[in-house]
Design an enzyme around this catalytic site. Structure first.
Site, PDB file in Angstrom:
ATOM      1  N   GLU A  45       1.029  -1.074   0.083  1.00 52.43           N
ATOM      2  CA  GLU A  45       0.011   0.073   0.207  1.00 52.43           C
ATOM      3  C   GLU A  45       0.970   1.283  -0.049  1.00 52.43           C
ATOM      4  OE1 GLU A  45      -3.089   0.269  -1.138  1.00 52.43           O
ATOM      5  OE2 GLU A  45      -3.917  -0.845   0.398  1.00 52.43           O
ATOM      6  N   HIS A  46       0.281   2.282  -0.921  1.00 51.37           N
ATOM      7  CA  HIS A  46       1.242   3.411  -1.009  1.00 51.37           C
ATOM      8  C   HIS A  46       2.695   3.221  -1.436  1.00 51.37           C
ATOM      9  CE1 HIS A  46      -1.939   6.535   0.148  1.00 51.37           C
ATOM     10  NE2 HIS A  46      -2.020   5.710   1.220  1.00 51.37           N
ATOM     11  N   ASP A  48       2.814   1.903  -5.081  1.00 55.26           N
ATOM     12  CA  ASP A  48       2.839   1.806  -6.547  1.00 55.26           C
ATOM     13  C   ASP A  48       3.549   3.026  -7.076  1.00 55.26           C
ATOM     14  OD1 ASP A  48       0.860   3.588  -5.850  1.00 55.26           O
ATOM     15  OD2 ASP A  48      -0.317   2.850  -7.411  1.00 55.26           O
ATOM     16  N   GLY A 139     -15.285   6.512  -3.273  1.00 55.28           N
ATOM     17  CA  GLY A 139     -14.748   6.929  -2.073  1.00 55.28           C
ATOM     18  C   GLY A 139     -14.503   6.139  -1.082  1.00 55.28           C
ATOM     19  N   SER A 143     -11.320   1.702  -5.623  1.00 61.85           N
ATOM     20  CA  SER A 143     -10.884   1.883  -7.022  1.00 61.85           C
ATOM     21  C   SER A 143     -12.340   2.043  -7.972  1.00 61.85           C
ATOM     22  CB  SER A 143     -10.181   0.999  -7.664  1.00 61.85           C
ATOM     23  OG  SER A 143      -9.031   0.835  -7.038  1.00 61.85           O
ATOM     24  N   SER A 144     -13.142   2.947  -7.434  1.00 61.82           N
ATOM     25  CA  SER A 144     -14.415   3.101  -8.271  1.00 61.82           C
ATOM     26  C   SER A 144     -13.911   3.849  -9.352  1.00 61.82           C
ATOM     27  CB  SER A 144     -15.522   3.875  -7.350  1.00 61.82           C
ATOM     28  OG  SER A 144     -15.268   5.050  -6.888  1.00 61.82           O
ATOM     29  N   GLU A 177      -6.596   9.984 -15.529  1.00 57.69           N
ATOM     30  CA  GLU A 177      -6.626  10.336 -14.078  1.00 57.69           C
ATOM     31  C   GLU A 177      -5.607  11.271 -13.624  1.00 57.69           C
ATOM     32  OE1 GLU A 177      -8.433   7.710 -11.594  1.00 57.69           O
ATOM     33  OE2 GLU A 177      -8.009   8.792  -9.741  1.00 57.69           O
ATOM     34  N   ASP A 189      -4.351   0.796  -9.477  1.00 62.57           N
ATOM     35  CA  ASP A 189      -5.767   0.583  -9.614  1.00 62.57           C
ATOM     36  C   ASP A 189      -6.366  -0.007 -11.086  1.00 62.57           C
ATOM     37  OD1 ASP A 189      -5.578   1.329  -7.134  1.00 62.57           O
ATOM     38  OD2 ASP A 189      -6.662   3.182  -7.244  1.00 62.57           O
ATOM     39  N   TYR A 238      -3.256  12.697  -0.144  1.00 61.01           N
ATOM     40  CA  TYR A 238      -2.779  11.624  -1.253  1.00 61.01           C
ATOM     41  C   TYR A 238      -1.204  12.228  -1.806  1.00 61.01           C
ATOM     42  CZ  TYR A 238      -1.874   8.101  -4.818  1.00 61.01           C
ATOM     43  OH  TYR A 238      -1.471   7.135  -5.437  1.00 61.01           O
TER      44      TYR A 238
HETATM   45  C1  GLA Z   1      -4.985   4.771  -4.279  1.00 62.41           C
HETATM   46  C2  GLA Z   1      -4.274   4.980  -5.639  1.00 62.41           C
HETATM   47  C3  GLA Z   1      -3.315   3.991  -6.023  1.00 62.41           C
HETATM   48  C4  GLA Z   1      -2.534   3.652  -4.792  1.00 62.41           C
HETATM   49  C5  GLA Z   1      -3.195   3.501  -3.473  1.00 62.41           C
HETATM   50  C6  GLA Z   1      -2.503   3.156  -2.105  1.00 62.41           C
HETATM   51  O1  GLA Z   1      -6.113   3.820  -4.701  1.00 62.41           O
HETATM   52  O2  GLA Z   1      -5.111   5.293  -6.841  1.00 62.41           O
HETATM   53  O3  GLA Z   1      -2.378   4.224  -7.064  1.00 62.41           O
HETATM   54  O4  GLA Z   1      -1.517   4.437  -4.616  1.00 62.41           O
HETATM   55  O5  GLA Z   1      -4.327   4.751  -3.573  1.00 62.41           O
HETATM   56  O6  GLA Z   1      -1.636   2.255  -2.364  1.00 62.41           O
END
Ligand code: GLA
Length: 412
Positions: A45-46, A48, A139, A143-144, A177, A189, A238
């Site tokens: 997580e966080h 990519d 939200g 990943s909507s 995006e 995502d 973010y």
């Molecule tokens: C969101 C972003 C992803 C990733 C995650 C955290 O979903 O769209 O690219 O960075 O946060 O892992």
């Protein structure tokens, strides 16, 4: 809670529903239905956007776009979930405006961004008539947005009789995006929504974009729990986290000139160099360096079926997101700590960007029903909130359903 067959029926129902809505709005049948799923992420997580490794799986919740080509260059889109329509042309979308000259609605920027990215890539973008709906909660860290992008990208490619490798399509949607919608997300995502396989977890190298898929061991299920909390500040927080990671790379480069991203820093080098960094930068970068290492260890455990050890890494990940990366919130902490105390739970952690949204839980299949009920009760008792909790089947990536396939209910 739904079993796999029930979920398949729900998916078919949603697809049929958008087909019917299309028929009512446009007066003729659609040419096809594009489906693109949301995702959960088991680990990584966080990382990519730090060129790391991630372990996502597509969910059985998806966005469905019923579509047909229009006979002009103009696109006319109906969003069932917002009860709104927008129309744009290749010219008006450059300005993020509708044909009428008004700003595109927030939801309309995602499909318009996809059309923009397709045009940037010199791919055909004819006028599209579409009606869409999604059962990926908005939200919620599932990943909507990526699912909307991928579904529209599939629809435009289909009517343009063009094709693109799934990962290329994912990159194109990420461009939409990043550069059109203005959210600086990584590739995870879109890659998960485009490339996932039924019943499998994706192990993706976010630098090379090479990936393989691994089966989820027999008898292990993914449970998603939605805290019901939505934080509007998520976008700026973010982008702040991303900026701090870049700052960390710049600082570490003084000692490690060869590095391009935090991916290139070993935990040992990091520990040696971290004391010289400002406290906040150190905390954020420590999460990333350790999380990349955790994910690589976790893949070996997934292969050998050691779900206890795998789950322990998920629990570590949550603690790190809470204490070092600071993207959790009290409700997510309650959900994970209740889950981690329950029989049959291998691991639990927040999934996605954080600041609210969902947790992902790996649970022994035989305990799953009892787990869901106990988690719902425990969350209600501690957080005084209702959590929507469901067993999630890892599903296949984006695809096109023709109306006749829909009649035959070929979903997965
Ligand atoms: C969101 C972003 C992803 C990733 C995650 C955290 O979903 O769209 O690219 O960075 O946060 O892992």
């Amino acid at each position: 809670m739904h079993n796999t067959q029930e979920l398949r029926t729900i998916a078919v129902d949603t697809a049929s529903r958008v087909a019917e809505i299309f028929l009512r709005r446009f007066g003729h049948a659609c040419a096809g239905i594009a489906r693109a799923p949301g995702r959960v992420n088991l680990l990584g997580e966080h990382v990519d956007y730090n060129d790391g490794f991630v372990l996502p799986a597509a969910t059985d919740r998806a966005t469905y776009v019923a579509f047909a080509a229009s006979d002009s260059q103009e696109s006319q889109l109906w969003a069932q979930d917002y009860q709104q329509e927008t129309r744009f042309s290749p010219q008006s979308l450059q300005e993020k405006r509708s044909i009428a000259g008004t700003d595109l609605p927030a939801w309309g920027k995602y499909p318009a961004g996809v059309a923009w990215a397709l045009m940037q890539a010199s791919l055909p973008v004819s006028g599209l008539k579409a009606a869409y709906a999604s059962d990926v909660p908005r939200g919620a860290g599932l990943s909507s947005s990526a699912s909307v992008e991928l579904a529209f990208a599939m629809a435009w490619l289909h009517i343009g009789a063009a094709s693109l490798a799934p990962m290329e399509l994912a990159r194109l949607c990420q461009q939409a995006e990043n550069r059109y919608v203005g959210v600086n997300c990584g590739i995870m995502d879109q890659a998960a929504s485009a490339c996932s396989e039924h019943g499998r977890v994706m192990h993706l190298d976010c630098r090379s974009l090479e990936y393989q898929t691994l089966p989820l061991p027999e008898g292990v299920v993914i449970v998603v729990a939605d805290s019901g909390v939505r934080h509007t500040l998520a976008g700026s927080a973010y982008n702040d986290r991303r900026a701090v990671c870049e700052q960390a790379v710049a600082l570490l480069k003084r000692h490690l000139p060869g590095i391009r991203a935090l991916r290139d820093v070993s935990p040992a080098d990091f520990n040696r160099l971290a004391p010289d960094m400002p406290h906040e930068v150190q905390m954020r970068a420590r999460h990333v360096v350790q999380e990349i290492d955790r994910t690589q260890r976790a893949v070996k455990l997934l292969r050998s079926g050691d779900m206890r050890a795998f789950g322990a890494l998920m629990n570590e990940c949550h603690a790190s997101l809470r204490d070092l990366y600071e993207v959790s919130c009290p409700e997510l902490d309650v959900l994970t700590s209740v889950a981690q105390s329950l029989t049959g739970c291998y691991g639990a952690r927040l999934t996605g960007a954080g600041f609210g949204g969902c947790t992902v839980n790996l649970v022994e299949g035989t305990q799953a029903n009892a787990f869901v009920q106990a988690l719902r009760r425990g969350y209600k008792a501690s957080a005084q909130r209702h959590a929507e909790i469901y067993i999630c089947t890892a599903s296949q990536g984006a695809n096109i359903l023709t109306p006749s396939e829909l009649a035959g209910q070929k979903m997965t």
